[in-house]
Motif scaffolding. Sequence first.
Motif, PDB file in Angstrom:
ATOM      1  N   ARG A  87     -61.115 -37.280 -27.433  1.00 17.37           N
ATOM      2  CA  ARG A  87     -60.267 -36.656 -28.458  1.00 17.37           C
ATOM      3  C   ARG A  87     -61.063 -35.628 -29.262  1.00 17.37           C
ATOM      4  O   ARG A  87     -60.568 -34.539 -29.549  1.00 17.37           O
ATOM      5  CB  ARG A  87     -59.709 -37.729 -29.389  1.00 17.37           C
ATOM      6  CG  ARG A  87     -58.770 -37.164 -30.473  1.00 17.37           C
ATOM      7  CD  ARG A  87     -58.535 -38.204 -31.562  1.00 17.37           C
ATOM      8  NE  ARG A  87     -57.741 -39.299 -31.083  1.00 17.37           N
ATOM      9  CZ  ARG A  87     -56.397 -39.335 -31.167  1.00 17.37           C
ATOM     10  NH1 ARG A  87     -55.736 -38.309 -31.669  1.00 17.37           N
ATOM     11  NH2 ARG A  87     -55.742 -40.385 -30.732  1.00 17.37           N
ATOM     12  N   ARG A  88     -62.305 -35.955 -29.590  1.00 19.47           N
ATOM     13  CA  ARG A  88     -63.128 -35.024 -30.370  1.00 19.47           C
ATOM     14  C   ARG A  88     -63.461 -33.773 -29.558  1.00 19.47           C
ATOM     15  O   ARG A  88     -63.534 -32.677 -30.095  1.00 19.47           O
ATOM     16  CB  ARG A  88     -64.413 -35.716 -30.820  1.00 19.47           C
ATOM     17  CG  ARG A  88     -64.186 -36.866 -31.798  1.00 19.47           C
ATOM     18  CD  ARG A  88     -65.502 -37.431 -32.285  1.00 19.47           C
ATOM     19  NE  ARG A  88     -66.226 -36.444 -33.079  1.00 19.47           N
ATOM     20  CZ  ARG A  88     -67.486 -36.582 -33.464  1.00 19.47           C
ATOM     21  NH1 ARG A  88     -68.179 -37.659 -33.077  1.00 19.47           N
ATOM     22  NH2 ARG A  88     -68.069 -35.657 -34.191  1.00 19.47           N
ATOM     23  N   VAL A  89     -63.638 -33.945 -28.247  1.00 16.15           N
ATOM     24  CA  VAL A  89     -63.888 -32.787 -27.387  1.00 16.15           C
ATOM     25  C   VAL A  89     -62.648 -31.905 -27.322  1.00 16.15           C
ATOM     26  O   VAL A  89     -62.719 -30.675 -27.459  1.00 16.15           O
ATOM     27  CB  VAL A  89     -64.303 -33.233 -25.970  1.00 16.15           C
ATOM     28  CG1 VAL A  89     -64.355 -32.035 -25.018  1.00 16.15           C
ATOM     29  CG2 VAL A  89     -65.663 -33.921 -26.002  1.00 16.15           C
TER      30      VAL A  89
ATOM     31  N   ARG B 287     -62.096 -29.862 -30.184  1.00 14.55           N
ATOM     32  CA  ARG B 287     -63.209 -28.926 -30.363  1.00 14.55           C
ATOM     33  C   ARG B 287     -64.170 -29.338 -31.488  1.00 14.55           C
ATOM     34  O   ARG B 287     -64.856 -28.512 -32.064  1.00 14.55           O
ATOM     35  CB  ARG B 287     -62.694 -27.502 -30.616  1.00 14.55           C
ATOM     36  CG  ARG B 287     -61.832 -26.988 -29.483  1.00 14.55           C
ATOM     37  CD  ARG B 287     -61.442 -25.538 -29.678  1.00 14.55           C
ATOM     38  NE  ARG B 287     -60.513 -25.093 -28.646  1.00 14.55           N
ATOM     39  CZ  ARG B 287     -60.871 -24.747 -27.415  1.00 14.55           C
ATOM     40  NH1 ARG B 287     -62.141 -24.786 -27.071  1.00 14.55           N
ATOM     41  NH2 ARG B 287     -59.969 -24.354 -26.533  1.00 14.55           N
ATOM     42  N   GLU B 288     -64.218 -30.638 -31.762  1.00 17.49           N
ATOM     43  CA  GLU B 288     -65.211 -31.141 -32.714  1.00 17.49           C
ATOM     44  C   GLU B 288     -66.557 -31.330 -32.020  1.00 17.49           C
ATOM     45  O   GLU B 288     -67.605 -31.339 -32.677  1.00 17.49           O
ATOM     46  CB  GLU B 288     -64.748 -32.476 -33.315  1.00 17.49           C
ATOM     47  CG  GLU B 288     -63.486 -32.360 -34.165  1.00 17.49           C
ATOM     48  CD  GLU B 288     -63.042 -33.712 -34.678  1.00 17.49           C
ATOM     49  OE1 GLU B 288     -63.845 -34.668 -34.604  1.00 17.49           O
ATOM     50  OE2 GLU B 288     -61.891 -33.826 -35.150  1.00 17.49           O
ATOM     51  N   LEU B 289     -66.508 -31.522 -30.718  1.00 18.86           N
ATOM     52  CA  LEU B 289     -67.718 -31.655 -29.916  1.00 18.86           C
ATOM     53  C   LEU B 289     -67.640 -30.701 -28.738  1.00 18.86           C
ATOM     54  O   LEU B 289     -66.557 -30.482 -28.188  1.00 18.86           O
ATOM     55  CB  LEU B 289     -67.864 -33.093 -29.377  1.00 18.86           C
ATOM     56  CG  LEU B 289     -68.192 -34.204 -30.370  1.00 18.86           C
ATOM     57  CD1 LEU B 289     -68.162 -35.547 -29.654  1.00 18.86           C
ATOM     58  CD2 LEU B 289     -69.555 -33.982 -30.998  1.00 18.86           C
ATOM     59  N   ALA B 290     -68.814 -30.153 -28.360  1.00 16.81           N
ATOM     60  CA  ALA B 290     -68.866 -29.281 -27.182  1.00 16.81           C
ATOM     61  C   ALA B 290     -68.944 -30.133 -25.931  1.00 16.81           C
ATOM     62  O   ALA B 290     -69.601 -31.180 -25.907  1.00 16.81           O
ATOM     63  CB  ALA B 290     -70.082 -28.359 -27.266  1.00 16.81           C
ATOM     64  N   VAL B 291     -68.253 -29.708 -24.885  1.00 18.15           N
ATOM     65  CA  VAL B 291     -68.281 -30.454 -23.623  1.00 18.15           C
ATOM     66  C   VAL B 291     -69.712 -30.601 -23.113  1.00 18.15           C
ATOM     67  O   VAL B 291     -70.112 -31.670 -22.637  1.00 18.15           O
ATOM     68  CB  VAL B 291     -67.409 -29.744 -22.556  1.00 18.15           C
ATOM     69  CG1 VAL B 291     -67.550 -30.456 -21.214  1.00 18.15           C
ATOM     70  CG2 VAL B 291     -65.960 -29.718 -22.983  1.00 18.15           C
ATOM     71  N   ALA B 292     -70.492 -29.528 -23.215  1.00 16.58           N
ATOM     72  CA  ALA B 292     -71.877 -29.566 -22.725  1.00 16.58           C
ATOM     73  C   ALA B 292     -72.695 -30.613 -23.462  1.00 16.58           C
ATOM     74  O   ALA B 292     -73.494 -31.347 -22.866  1.00 16.58           O
ATOM     75  CB  ALA B 292     -72.521 -28.188 -22.886  1.00 16.58           C
ATOM     76  N   GLU B 293     -72.482 -30.713 -24.765  1.00 18.55           N
ATOM     77  CA  GLU B 293     -73.226 -31.688 -25.568  1.00 18.55           C
ATOM     78  C   GLU B 293     -72.879 -33.110 -25.159  1.00 18.55           C
ATOM     79  O   GLU B 293     -73.761 -33.962 -24.985  1.00 18.55           O
ATOM     80  CB  GLU B 293     -72.882 -31.460 -27.049  1.00 18.55           C
ATOM     81  CG  GLU B 293     -73.545 -32.438 -28.010  1.00 18.55           C
ATOM     82  CD  GLU B 293     -73.096 -32.231 -29.449  1.00 18.55           C
ATOM     83  OE1 GLU B 293     -73.444 -33.078 -30.291  1.00 18.55           O
ATOM     84  OE2 GLU B 293     -72.391 -31.235 -29.720  1.00 18.55           O
TER      85      GLU B 293
END
Length: 312
Positions: free
Chosen positions: A70-72, A75-81
């Motif tokens: 959900r955070r990805v 856009r709260e988290l980057a997919v790469a991260e």
Amino acid sequence: MDATTLYSIGELSRRTGLSVRTIRFYSDSGVVAPTTRSPAGYRLYDLDALLRLELLRTLRELGMDLATVRRVLDRELAVAEVAAAHADALDVQIRVLQLRRSVLRVVAGRGSSPEETKLMHRLTQLSGEERRRLIDDFIEGTFGTVDADPAAVAMVRAATPDLPDDPSGEQIAAWLELAELVGDEDFRVRMRRTAGHQAAGRSLDIESAAGEKLMELTRQRAAEAMELGIDPRSDRAGPVMDDLVRRFAEVLARTPDREFRDWMAQQFEEAHDPRADRYWRLVWIVNGWQVVPHMIPVYPWLIQALRNDRDV
């Protein structure tokens, strides 16, 4: 398909391969909310919702929990991260599984008892850091004194045993024996005594007095006996040892009796304790280093042969 196209749950299911029930769950939880509703009240989704759902499916198949997904998506988290963090976590899981596989192969091959299997599992479950801490504790407990030989400490640390991620059965067996050995206080005393000689490369008094020629002959004779599989406590070892003891007695002007044999054994034990030599051999095995045949210690064989209680 374009940005104005709307999809029912059934159409999303056909396009993504997810069940209608699963899509409805994601929709009810707000992860992929419907874009609008039909006049009849059915949920409809646009292209963005379809892409969001496809990404959600991919991330879930990669093992990410729904909260992280959900955070990805928000856009709260980057997919790469997130991918990097999960890759690291999977690396740990893979190492654990590889180790378990190796343990099971050892158990199957050796026919281990339930007690041995439990011990094997417990010791191999230790993380790499915990295994290093076990060895660090051994080094500190053995050489952590003001009079410790810095060269000996450096020598032992340079050869710290490190069990690989996918060890062989031989490496697991060596690690188990090593873990038991370093916890033995008597062994620590022996190791402290012998490591100083080994690190400094000092010759023993008996070696210096006997001379290089006799010492080389002694190592050669013992190595040959080991290659032939002669037990140092057997009668077959008698003629080999009797001849060597006689030669040492002649050079040192001593009588080749029981007392002299015991003295020789004690001299060799000062820098070539069998258990210390065993430690180094186990380290070679655990670390996957090639055990060079001519480097296999002959002194344990000599010491046992000298200590043999048969009549001389």
